[in-house]
Design an enzyme around this catalytic site. Structure first.
Site, PDB file in Angstrom:
ATOM      1  N   HIS B 266       0.832  -1.203   0.000  1.00 25.76           N
ATOM      2  CA  HIS B 266       0.000   0.000   0.000  1.00 25.76           C
ATOM      3  C   HIS B 266       0.876   1.266   0.000  1.00 25.76           C
ATOM      4  O   HIS B 266       0.719   2.143  -0.854  1.00 25.76           O
ATOM      5  CB  HIS B 266      -0.901  -0.038   1.244  1.00 25.76           C
ATOM      6  CG  HIS B 266      -1.870   1.093   1.346  1.00 25.76           C
ATOM      7  ND1 HIS B 266      -3.170   1.012   0.921  1.00 25.76           N
ATOM      8  CD2 HIS B 266      -1.725   2.357   1.823  1.00 25.76           C
ATOM      9  CE1 HIS B 266      -3.784   2.164   1.130  1.00 25.76           C
ATOM     10  NE2 HIS B 266      -2.926   3.008   1.684  1.00 25.76           N
ATOM     11  N   GLU B 267       1.799   1.340   0.925  1.00 22.82           N
ATOM     12  CA  GLU B 267       2.634   2.550   1.031  1.00 22.82           C
ATOM     13  C   GLU B 267       3.556   2.682  -0.177  1.00 22.82           C
ATOM     14  O   GLU B 267       3.834   3.789  -0.648  1.00 22.82           O
ATOM     15  CB  GLU B 267       3.434   2.554   2.334  1.00 22.82           C
ATOM     16  CG  GLU B 267       2.589   2.488   3.608  1.00 22.82           C
ATOM     17  CD  GLU B 267       1.498   3.554   3.700  1.00 22.82           C
ATOM     18  OE1 GLU B 267       1.619   4.609   3.042  1.00 22.82           O
ATOM     19  OE2 GLU B 267       0.501   3.320   4.415  1.00 22.82           O
ATOM     20  N   HIS B 270       1.619   4.413  -2.869  1.00 25.05           N
ATOM     21  CA  HIS B 270       1.645   5.876  -2.688  1.00 25.05           C
ATOM     22  C   HIS B 270       2.989   6.452  -3.148  1.00 25.05           C
ATOM     23  O   HIS B 270       3.053   7.456  -3.851  1.00 25.05           O
ATOM     24  CB  HIS B 270       1.465   6.225  -1.206  1.00 25.05           C
ATOM     25  CG  HIS B 270       0.050   6.187  -0.716  1.00 25.05           C
ATOM     26  ND1 HIS B 270      -0.942   6.957  -1.262  1.00 25.05           N
ATOM     27  CD2 HIS B 270      -0.538   5.489   0.303  1.00 25.05           C
ATOM     28  CE1 HIS B 270      -2.094   6.735  -0.601  1.00 25.05           C
ATOM     29  NE2 HIS B 270      -1.869   5.841   0.340  1.00 25.05           N
ATOM     30  N   GLU B 296      -4.814   7.503  -3.238  1.00 28.30           N
ATOM     31  CA  GLU B 296      -5.280   6.237  -2.684  1.00 28.30           C
ATOM     32  C   GLU B 296      -5.516   5.207  -3.789  1.00 28.30           C
ATOM     33  O   GLU B 296      -5.382   4.002  -3.572  1.00 28.30           O
ATOM     34  CB  GLU B 296      -6.562   6.488  -1.872  1.00 28.30           C
ATOM     35  CG  GLU B 296      -7.017   5.314  -1.017  1.00 28.30           C
ATOM     36  CD  GLU B 296      -6.178   5.096   0.237  1.00 28.30           C
ATOM     37  OE1 GLU B 296      -5.246   5.885   0.512  1.00 28.30           O
ATOM     38  OE2 GLU B 296      -6.454   4.101   0.940  1.00 28.30           O
TER      39      GLU B 296
END
Lengths: 503, 503
Positions: B266-267, B270, B296
């Site tokens: 997820h990070e 980003h 997101e």
């Protein structure tokens, strides 16, 4: 018309902003040396340049200059802390105002190219690659000295940035007898023919255990890990990212115990100084050490006067042997102590023992003074360097790489900086002598691993004051006398007579 | 009269300074969460406040405002990047100018006390401790909305900070059918009676191996460690300390593989967005992602559309099993995949599966809108919350701590922020569908561990543009249509019909 109270309030708000901006720059710099990914280097350089230029703009802003003038003309208590804050702010502002922007820019460009040339010259052992850059740096520094100086010797204008109040005349007066004494001591040690081996320090010391040892040692001295941390960098340093966050770094050599151990003691000494400054000076111009010399006195005191002393190792050696049982099996305390204090006629400043160290500094001081005044041509530097090494240290550098190219300082424009290393040594012994006089149990405490009395004395007499007093005032208040080489020479003579069986 | 060229030059110099100052604040903040010693907290807070106030002062400075007005009145190409820079700078400047200093200060104080009250209320499960603080936060946010709004709904004024161009009307239009569809899907999954166990993910996974796995996974996706790094924090995040230094953090749970593994994906999503922005937008107002929703979409795409997909694990499972041979002995790929996508009627947003996640968001959106508009009293929040959880998610929170007190967002003034999570999910599927259409081999590539085609498509169609286009424009250009829930719903239906044997 603002009241004095209003002026001071405005001054302190602005000082706080400057301090926070400087802390941001310090963190950018710390991170650059520790955790920054490699690809971020050029962006980081830009960020640092921006913050420094914002700092410069605020320091030289007319409102700040007017505020300082108003405060100087006010009826501030001439001996109070607020007056000292104004004095320190003025010192910084004058330097920033007096050096023209063009010169700042030229110095930045020149030291950047000189640094590259120095690095190449050193690795290829070709002084001629560096010579024209070095000449240009000195030319710019002459201009800087003329811009900020008050008509005295150029050298005074430069050293004042690092050691406020110091003068070339005062330094010569101090260094001349020092040179004679330290040369004589070094010669008499050589004449004994005694050679202590340091092989025991060069065994294999696993880094993970060294790491624990360094942490424990710094903590035992009183370095506060709640307000600091210890990381690894190629070139160790201490840095205050604001008053409550003073970090240190070290470098581990798996095959040499000294690098990290004594290096950590040294940096912890610097950091404990900053950690010991009075809370009321935080975010003010007094919230840093009084000078580089006084700073170095704190690092050298913990590294050498404590960390390389016999009482210290009488206390600490059993734990060291427990941490490295195989490396130190059968090694007697006295032999370890002799190894840690082995004297040799050394070529390299950063590896020098206590007896030689100041002589390395004296060579640099004399040569940078002669270069600045035009009494020595850059082309003649290698010969002049080698001649002095032969005369003072009894060695002739086999190459310029191991001679006049060993330090980065001149390449990056640090002229008038080297003397602060020797001043730090002298101050460390002068302070230690005073601390001992005030604390009769000091040696026993050190032997028992209790450094709290020593730290408390340093806090009370040196650290808490930050930049409240000029270095000379601070020293007189702490020790009852001005800077003198006598305690350091007495310390060296006592310690090394014992180690080398001198008369 | 300055030429357009001169105006632009001045604008870009100032934008560069703002960007460097923001980078300094970002490093201060990253360090606060990673390596800062505990005792530095209050000094760090002060440093951050100073840098943010310097940023605010520069953004709202008359010279900057005049410069923007001059550029807006100039003949800048209305479709060029320079015009987009002015648009973004204007958006930030307007917000900064329109919110009065008094309100900024009250919000800072109130969210600080509300945060403390929230934390206590949650740990003691006493909503009444938080209620008055929450009411005060909403009152201040109403004032903020009135200050920055242009006469439309208050909610529009708030969400615009996070999702430029979004409106409450548009969000409702999107979310209303979404709610019905996701509730129906969740119910039909529950009706099958099928329960996939995730016990295999809750075995003991040593952190050191997880750490290597996370690094390797992020690198395989295309996260660039030369311009970033992965550290550990309690609350994971991605942060750009300037364009060439985009760092991520994660959190390791020794007894749950998901936390770090999917969190890192997820990070990294980003961070790859920020790493993919065109170099010419560095140090300009375009040098960041277009909105929180688009951001997101990048994190959810890598975490879910790739990282929780069957093709991905068909490729990656053997290596995972090699890394954790005992934990995954005898576990079939299909069971691992089902475990990683286990659906349950969940209470906690941050632990929710894909089928439930948006429903958690819808609850928050509806309630914060009602609170802002005064249609719901703060005292009635727990009941309204629990009722919606029962209706949408089929569960009733056994306590407010596990209900309306679970998120920190409202306490710190983030109203209008939650919808961006759901928008991100929708956009992720819409982009993935377009990428698949453009790259017929996409699934095979993912199975083969080759993510370069997908990343290249995202770079070209989304990432490189930074904030050049408003989110809606960007999406139309990338996918040929405006934001729609259809691709996300089709994705959920397809994936979970297979996993749960639905018709």
């Amino acid at each position: 018309m603002s009241t004095l109270r209003e002026l001071l309030e405005r001054f302190k708000v602005e000082a706080g902003i400057l301090s926070d901006l400087a802390a941001a720059a310090d963190l950018l710099s710390w991170d650059q040396d520790t955790y920054m990914p490699a690809g971020a280097a050029s962006g980081r350089g830009q960020q640092l340049a921006t913050i420094h230029s914002l700092l410069h703009a605020r320091i030289t802003d007319d409102r700040m200059v007017d505020l300082l003038a108003d405060l100087e003309a006010s009826d501030l208590d001439p001996r109070g802390a607020d007056r000292a804050m104004v004095r320190e702010a003025r010192r910084v502002a004058d330097r920033a105002k007096l050096v023209p922007a063009r010169l700042v820019e030229e110095l930045a460009k020149r030291t950047s190219s000189a640094r590259v040339a120095w690095s190449q010259a050193r690795s290829e052992n070709r002084f001629e690659l560096f010579a024209p850059e070095l000449a240009a740096v000195f030319e710019l520094k002459r201009e800087e000295a003329d811009a900020v100086g008050r008509g005295g010797p150029r050298y005074d204008a430069l050293i004042d940035e690092f050691e406020p109040g110091a003068t070339v005349a005062g330094i010569k007066e101090l260094f001349d007898p020092l040179r004679a004494e330290q040369v004589a001591l070094l010669e008499s040690i050589a004449a004994t023919g005694v050679q202590h081996s340091d092989a025991v320090l060069k065994r294999n010391y696993p880094v993970s255990t060294q790491r624990e040892l360094c942490r424990a040692t710094a903590a035992s001295f009183g370095y506060d890990f709640e307000h600091g941390r210890l990381d690894e960098t190629l070139h160790p340093f201490a840095i205050a990212i604001g008053a409550t966050d003073v970090r240190i770094t070290t470098r581990y050599d798996e095959n040499f115990l000294n690098t990290a151990l004594f290096g950590t003691m040294h940096e912890a000494g610097h950091a404990m100084y900053e950690q010991g400054i009075a809370p009321e000076y935080r975010r003010t111009p007094l919230g840093h050490g009084a000078s580089l010399g006084v700073h170095e006195s704190q690092s050298r005191l913990w590294e050498n006067l404590v960390g390389r002393s016999l009482p210290y190792w009488e206390g600490a050696f059993p734990a060291l042997r427990a941490a490295f049982p195989s490396q130190l099996a059968g090694v007697a305390l006295r032999d370890f102590y002799a190894a840690a204090n082995r004297v040799e006629n050394s070529l390299i400043r950063v590896e020098a023992d206590e007896v030689s160290y100041n002589l390395h500094i004296l060579v640099r001081f004399e040569l940078e003074l002669a270069l600045l005044d035009g009494d020595l041509a850059v082309a003649d530097l290698p010969d002049a360097w080698n001649e002095r090494y032969r005369d003072y240290l009894g060695v002739t550098p086999p190459s310029d790489a191991l001679g006049c190219l060993q330090d980065i300082h001149w390449a990056v424009g640090l002229i008038g900086y080297f003397p602060t290393y020797a001043i730090g040594n002298l101050v460390s012994a002068q302070l230690f002598e005073a601390a001992k006089a005030a604390t009769p149990t000091l040696e026993d405490d050190i032997r028992a691993g209790d450094f709290s009395g020593l730290l408390a004395w340093l806090r009370e007499n040196v650290q808490r004051h930050g930049s409240r007093y000029r270095p000379a005032e601070l020293l007189v208040a702490a020790t009852g006398k001005g800077l003198t080489a006598a305690p350091y020479l007495a310390y060296l003579r006592g310690k090394y007579s014992d180690l080398y069986g001198l008369r």
